[in-house]
Design a protein around this motif. Structure first.
Motif, PDB file in Angstrom:
ATOM      1  N   TRP A 174       0.929  -1.188   0.104  1.00  0.00           N
ATOM      2  CA  TRP A 174      -0.040  -0.002  -0.029  1.00  0.00           C
ATOM      3  C   TRP A 174       1.024   1.370  -0.078  1.00  0.00           C
ATOM      4  CZ3 TRP A 174      -4.768   0.947  -0.903  1.00  0.00           C
ATOM      5  CH2 TRP A 174      -5.276   2.388  -0.606  1.00  0.00           C
ATOM      6  N   ARG A 175       1.945   1.284   0.707  1.00  0.00           N
ATOM      7  CA  ARG A 175       2.793   2.487   0.879  1.00  0.00           C
ATOM      8  C   ARG A 175       3.518   2.598  -0.486  1.00  0.00           C
ATOM      9  NH1 ARG A 175       0.410   5.091   4.422  1.00  0.00           N
ATOM     10  NH2 ARG A 175       1.015   4.639   6.742  1.00  0.00           N
ATOM     11  N   LEU A 176       3.889   1.460  -1.098  1.00  0.00           N
ATOM     12  CA  LEU A 176       4.375   1.554  -2.452  1.00  0.00           C
ATOM     13  C   LEU A 176       3.582   2.295  -3.555  1.00  0.00           C
ATOM     14  CD1 LEU A 176       6.345  -1.933  -2.777  1.00  0.00           C
ATOM     15  CD2 LEU A 176       7.517   0.474  -3.055  1.00  0.00           C
ATOM     16  N   LEU A 177       2.222   1.797  -3.534  1.00  0.00           N
ATOM     17  CA  LEU A 177       1.282   2.253  -4.368  1.00  0.00           C
ATOM     18  C   LEU A 177       1.272   3.771  -4.253  1.00  0.00           C
ATOM     19  CD1 LEU A 177      -1.590  -0.520  -4.025  1.00  0.00           C
ATOM     20  CD2 LEU A 177      -0.402   0.060  -6.223  1.00  0.00           C
ATOM     21  N   GLU A 178       1.227   4.239  -2.874  1.00  0.00           N
ATOM     22  CA  GLU A 178       1.151   5.708  -2.403  1.00  0.00           C
ATOM     23  C   GLU A 178       2.276   6.310  -3.093  1.00  0.00           C
ATOM     24  OE1 GLU A 178      -1.255   6.148   1.684  1.00  0.00           O
ATOM     25  OE2 GLU A 178       0.873   5.670   1.795  1.00  0.00           O
ATOM     26  N   SER A 179       3.292   5.841  -2.903  1.00  0.00           N
ATOM     27  CA  SER A 179       4.602   6.562  -3.535  1.00  0.00           C
ATOM     28  C   SER A 179       4.633   6.797  -5.049  1.00  0.00           C
ATOM     29  CB  SER A 179       5.957   5.860  -3.277  1.00  0.00           C
ATOM     30  OG  SER A 179       6.109   4.696  -3.954  1.00  0.00           O
ATOM     31  N   CYS A 180       3.748   5.726  -5.929  1.00  0.00           N
ATOM     32  CA  CYS A 180       3.883   5.888  -7.318  1.00  0.00           C
ATOM     33  C   CYS A 180       2.456   6.356  -7.730  1.00  0.00           C
ATOM     34  CB  CYS A 180       4.167   4.492  -7.931  1.00  0.00           C
ATOM     35  SG  CYS A 180       2.931   3.284  -7.688  1.00  0.00           S
ATOM     36  N   GLY A 181       1.729   6.948  -6.716  1.00  0.00           N
ATOM     37  CA  GLY A 181       0.534   7.484  -7.228  1.00  0.00           C
ATOM     38  C   GLY A 181      -0.932   6.664  -7.737  1.00  0.00           C
ATOM     39  N   PHE A 182      -0.857   5.235  -7.264  1.00  0.00           N
ATOM     40  CA  PHE A 182      -2.117   4.616  -7.705  1.00  0.00           C
ATOM     41  C   PHE A 182      -2.763   3.854  -6.298  1.00  0.00           C
ATOM     42  CE2 PHE A 182       0.517   4.560 -11.695  1.00  0.00           C
ATOM     43  CZ  PHE A 182      -0.681   4.848 -12.417  1.00  0.00           C
ATOM     44  N   ALA A 183      -2.418   4.474  -5.292  1.00  0.00           N
ATOM     45  CA  ALA A 183      -3.244   4.121  -4.100  1.00  0.00           C
ATOM     46  C   ALA A 183      -4.457   4.447  -4.177  1.00  0.00           C
ATOM     47  CB  ALA A 183      -2.391   4.410  -3.018  1.00  0.00           C
ATOM     48  N   SER A 184      -5.747   3.706  -4.058  1.00  0.00           N
ATOM     49  CA  SER A 184      -6.897   3.992  -4.047  1.00  0.00           C
ATOM     50  C   SER A 184      -7.395   4.951  -2.765  1.00  0.00           C
ATOM     51  CB  SER A 184      -7.967   2.621  -3.821  1.00  0.00           C
ATOM     52  OG  SER A 184      -9.305   3.227  -3.530  1.00  0.00           O
ATOM     53  N   SER A 185      -8.309   5.723  -2.768  1.00  0.00           N
ATOM     54  CA  SER A 185      -8.715   6.651  -1.727  1.00  0.00           C
ATOM     55  C   SER A 185      -9.455   5.791  -0.566  1.00  0.00           C
ATOM     56  CB  SER A 185      -9.595   7.523  -2.335  1.00  0.00           C
ATOM     57  OG  SER A 185     -10.816   7.003  -2.820  1.00  0.00           O
ATOM     58  N   GLU A 186      -9.663   4.447  -0.776  1.00  0.00           N
ATOM     59  CA  GLU A 186     -10.063   3.642   0.337  1.00  0.00           C
ATOM     60  C   GLU A 186      -9.200   2.446   0.540  1.00  0.00           C
ATOM     61  OE1 GLU A 186     -14.059   1.003   1.453  1.00  0.00           O
ATOM     62  OE2 GLU A 186     -13.769   1.635  -0.618  1.00  0.00           O
ATOM     63  N   PRO A 187      -8.459   2.757   1.867  1.00  0.00           N
ATOM     64  CA  PRO A 187      -7.407   1.869   2.035  1.00  0.00           C
ATOM     65  C   PRO A 187      -7.680   0.319   2.661  1.00  0.00           C
ATOM     66  CG  PRO A 187      -7.997   3.239   3.885  1.00  0.00           C
ATOM     67  CD  PRO A 187      -8.918   3.666   2.913  1.00  0.00           C
ATOM     68  N   LEU A 188      -7.900  -0.343   1.375  1.00  0.00           N
ATOM     69  CA  LEU A 188      -8.381  -1.652   1.559  1.00  0.00           C
ATOM     70  C   LEU A 188      -7.391  -2.693   1.152  1.00  0.00           C
ATOM     71  CD1 LEU A 188     -11.947  -1.708   0.527  1.00  0.00           C
ATOM     72  CD2 LEU A 188     -11.084  -1.675   2.752  1.00  0.00           C
ATOM     73  N   ALA A 189      -7.236  -3.897   1.715  1.00  0.00           N
ATOM     74  CA  ALA A 189      -6.206  -4.916   1.077  1.00  0.00           C
ATOM     75  C   ALA A 189      -6.831  -6.162   1.073  1.00  0.00           C
ATOM     76  CB  ALA A 189      -5.024  -4.776   1.677  1.00  0.00           C
ATOM     77  N   ALA A 190      -6.533  -7.104   0.351  1.00  0.00           N
ATOM     78  CA  ALA A 190      -7.130  -8.512   0.153  1.00  0.00           C
ATOM     79  C   ALA A 190      -6.351  -9.653   0.428  1.00  0.00           C
ATOM     80  CB  ALA A 190      -8.057  -8.647  -1.280  1.00  0.00           C
ATOM     81  N   VAL A 191      -6.728 -10.508   1.259  1.00  0.00           N
ATOM     82  CA  VAL A 191      -6.099 -11.911   1.306  1.00  0.00           C
ATOM     83  C   VAL A 191      -6.933 -13.053   0.800  1.00  0.00           C
ATOM     84  CG1 VAL A 191      -4.810 -13.418   2.955  1.00  0.00           C
ATOM     85  CG2 VAL A 191      -5.131 -11.085   3.377  1.00  0.00           C
ATOM     86  N   VAL A 192      -6.351 -13.792   0.038  1.00  0.00           N
ATOM     87  CA  VAL A 192      -7.012 -14.998  -0.479  1.00  0.00           C
ATOM     88  C   VAL A 192      -6.299 -16.175   0.386  1.00  0.00           C
ATOM     89  CG1 VAL A 192      -7.715 -16.409  -2.379  1.00  0.00           C
ATOM     90  CG2 VAL A 192      -7.292 -13.958  -2.833  1.00  0.00           C
ATOM     91  N   GLY A 193      -7.091 -16.431   1.365  1.00  0.00           N
ATOM     92  CA  GLY A 193      -6.554 -17.562   2.299  1.00  0.00           C
ATOM     93  C   GLY A 193      -7.409 -18.802   1.756  1.00  0.00           C
ATOM     94  N   ASP A 194      -7.206 -19.869   2.607  1.00  0.00           N
ATOM     95  CA  ASP A 194      -7.534 -21.317   2.307  1.00  0.00           C
ATOM     96  C   ASP A 194      -8.675 -21.391   3.255  1.00  0.00           C
ATOM     97  OD1 ASP A 194      -8.601 -23.729   1.126  1.00  0.00           O
ATOM     98  OD2 ASP A 194      -6.583 -24.805   1.689  1.00  0.00           O
ATOM     99  N   ASP A 195      -9.825 -20.496   3.166  1.00  0.00           N
ATOM    100  CA  ASP A 195     -11.027 -20.612   3.981  1.00  0.00           C
ATOM    101  C   ASP A 195     -12.061 -21.253   3.543  1.00  0.00           C
ATOM    102  OD1 ASP A 195     -10.272 -18.426   6.610  1.00  0.00           O
ATOM    103  OD2 ASP A 195      -9.784 -17.724   4.918  1.00  0.00           O
ATOM    104  N   ARG A 196     -11.739 -22.201   2.582  1.00  0.00           N
ATOM    105  CA  ARG A 196     -12.945 -22.986   1.889  1.00  0.00           C
ATOM    106  C   ARG A 196     -13.545 -23.723   2.771  1.00  0.00           C
ATOM    107  NH1 ARG A 196      -9.304 -25.363  -2.993  1.00  0.00           N
ATOM    108  NH2 ARG A 196      -7.903 -25.580  -1.061  1.00  0.00           N
ATOM    109  N   ALA A 197     -14.831 -23.802   2.484  1.00  0.00           N
ATOM    110  CA  ALA A 197     -16.066 -24.664   3.095  1.00  0.00           C
ATOM    111  C   ALA A 197     -16.087 -25.943   2.069  1.00  0.00           C
ATOM    112  CB  ALA A 197     -17.076 -24.357   3.499  1.00  0.00           C
TER     113      ALA A 197
END
Length: 563
Positions: A174-197
């Motif tokens: 996220w900090r890298l995205l901010e430094s290059c000008g492409f960080a969304s105005s909403e500070p979200l991040a996603a993890v694709v974990g193995d939470d499958r049922a």
């Protein structure tokens, strides 16, 4: 000073590793230990998830790009600038001022930046669960691999705080995205974990990087809730400080290092261990107390109080330590109990005691005329391929195994479980007094999982027996004993009950290797030998459970005779 950058893994990693990496007086940089996950099956899961993402519309997949670093950066910036829906395998520009470099698994188009440019959220794939149940929780969101940008509320689930490491990686991106000008105005991040049922497809777990839910140490309040970004910024700043000081070393009249080695879990696979180990006292607390170990802050607090070794803690008066100890360790629940437990283990180590009884009341393990000791074996994909039972009655003890040495899942796994459950139900029908013993809840969790997934009446009927017929032996051990190396079945059975396994290297992870050999071995002889090894190991596990039960019962018998 020469410009330097730290990767996304550094903030979650041991700072001593950072110091060693940038110390010019030490050997060359070792293998990046963050790759460990790839060697443990994580790369297969990641490739499958990213491949699924790549099937979507508007996706730019840069994983196969044969180009220089600068060309990869240019391609990533071009994809971001075009407003691509998802960018996979993009290399972000170096942030030299912030000392950062990074290549997230994927970047997902989110709300535009505050300047109006296309905004993005970072995504990371991890081969483990990142959610847990919490009724009423509604702080997270979720989406599918098919439509990753379509976020929906995730109800009754919270993020597993002990998985905060991946959030620190995402905050780095996220900090890298901010430094290059492409960080969304909403500070979200996603993890694709193995939470499958069951056989469901993995989904995205979205976390707000500014939400304060991670419990951390605070000088003023004992502990304080901080966000993933706050945690990351603190850890990253510290490692920049460590790297700068390490870089100044010459090998002549250098000041003491700003960090000192403390043995942590990461040491087990760290290439720097050969450098750190000689710096650690053989009696160091972090080295010798490996079960329920104190964390780094707890150990550093003890060090500030003059306690560094097992011998020193064994001789210390815990009550005298508490006034100086507790204010600095309030970030942990049950801080005082954790210290007292560590002190007890230190005294046991100093006295050469492996297991120590801590109760005076009867242990009270239930017994029956007909008893079953149960243990299952699972493949490395989690499927149950062996249900092993030791049946004990008036005729003695005999092993009964239900197994299928093949890569099974779905219907075949259910069919195997049904065979075992039908046998157990028939036994209970003939002998209503039957008790089924197991060590921890591993067996019951898998039985309930399979029953819920299949809705099979035989499995559901077996689950109905859990309340009145199943007995978790581990609970009786945990409530009555302390083990210097923990209370696992292998430790309690060998050091307490005097049981021994036929195999020289018994263990659940080892049995998964034997299972793979039993299924995919190069010859019929190799496969047969591996099958026999697994079956003998499983039989020894259930016989060990019986040995522990007899050992526990003997305590009560001795107390009664003494009375």
């Amino acid at each position: 000073m020469t410009p330097f950058v730290l990767d996304a893994y550094t903030a979650r990693s041991c700072p001593v590793k950072t110091f060693n990496t940038f110390d010019p007086t030490l050997p060359d940089l070792p293998l990046d230990e963050s790759l460990r996950e790839s060697f443990q099956g994580g790369s297969d899961f990641r490739d499958a998830v990213l491949g699924r993402l790549a099937d979507g519309e508007g996706v730019v997949d840069l994983r196969g790009l044969d180009a220089s670093w600068d060309e990869r950066v240019e391609a990533c910036l071009a994809a971001l600038g075009s407003g691509a829906a998802v960018v996979i395998g993009g290399v972000l520009p170096l942030d030299l001022d912030g000392h950062r470099s990074g290549r997230p698994d994927a970047l997902v188009r989110g709300a535009d930046t505050e300047a109006g440019a296309p905004g993005y959220w970072p995504l990371k794939v991890k081969p483990y669960r990142v959610r847990e149940k919490q009724m009423g929780a509604d702080l997270m969101r979720t989406s599918t691999l098919e439509a990753p940008r379509l976020l929906a509320p995730l109800i009754d689930a919270r993020y597993r705080v002990y998985r905060e490491g991946v959030l620190l990686e995402l905050a780095h991106y996220w900090r890298l995205l901010e430094s290059c000008g492409f960080a969304s105005s909403e500070p979200l991040a996603a993890v694709v974990g193995d939470d499958r049922a069951g056989d469901a497809e993995p989904t995205l777990t979205w976390v707000d990087l500014t939400t304060k839910f991670i419990r951390t140490y605070s000088k003023t309040a004992g502990h304080k809730l901080r966000s993933a970004l706050e945690r990351y910024d603190h850890e990253h700043r510290f490692r920049v400080y460590v790297a700068e000081h390490a870089s100044e070393r010459t090998g002549v009249d250098d000041p003491p290092p700003v960090v000192r080695p403390i043995r942590v879990k990461e040491c087990e696979w760290c290439a720097w261990w050969q450098v750190c180990r000689p710096q650690i006292d053989d009696d160091d607390l972090s080295l010798r107390i490996s079960k329920a170990p104190l964390d780094v802050r707890e150990l550093q607090t003890l060090l500030s109080l003059g306690i560094k070794t097992v011998a020193e803690l064994a001789e210390a008066d815990v009550d005298d330590l508490l006034p100086g100890y507790l204010p600095l360790t309030a970030h942990r629940d049950r801080s005082e109990q954790r210290l007292r437990q560590a002190a007890r283990r230190a005294r046991m180590l100093a006295s050469g005691v492996d297991l120590e009884r801590v109760s005076v009341e009867p242990i009270g393990v239930p017994r029956s005329a007909v008893e079953v000791d149960l243990d299952i074996e699972t493949a490395d994909d989690g499927s149950v391929y062996l249900w092993g039972a030791l049946l004990t009655d008036a005729d003695g003890s005999r092993f009964v195994g239900f197994s299928e040495f093949d890569h099974i899942s779905g219907v075949r796994e259910i069919d195997l479980a049904r065979r075992f459950c039908a046998w157990l139900l028939d036994l209970v029908a003939a002998h209503p007094e039957v008790k089924v013993f197991h060590y921890s809840d591993y067996e019951t969790v898998h039985l309930q999982r399979l029953a819920e997934r299949s809705d099979d009446p035989t499995l559901l009927a077996a689950c109905a027996l859990i309340r009145d017929h199943f007995v978790d032996l581990f609970g009786y051990v945990r409530d009555n004993f302390v083990g210097v190396d923990g209370l696992g079945l292998k430790i309690v059975a060998t050091r307490g009950a005097g049981f021994s396994w036929r195999d020289e290297e018994p263990g659940g992870l080892a049995s998964q290797t034997w299972f793979n050999e039993a299924v995919d071995g190069a010859s019929a002889e190799a496969r047969a030998a591996a099958r026999e090894r697994v079956l003998e190991y499983n039989e020894d596990d259930v016989r060990a459970t019986l040995a522990v039960r007899d050992w526990l019962t003997a305590f009560d018998d001795a107390d009664r005779n003494a009375g």
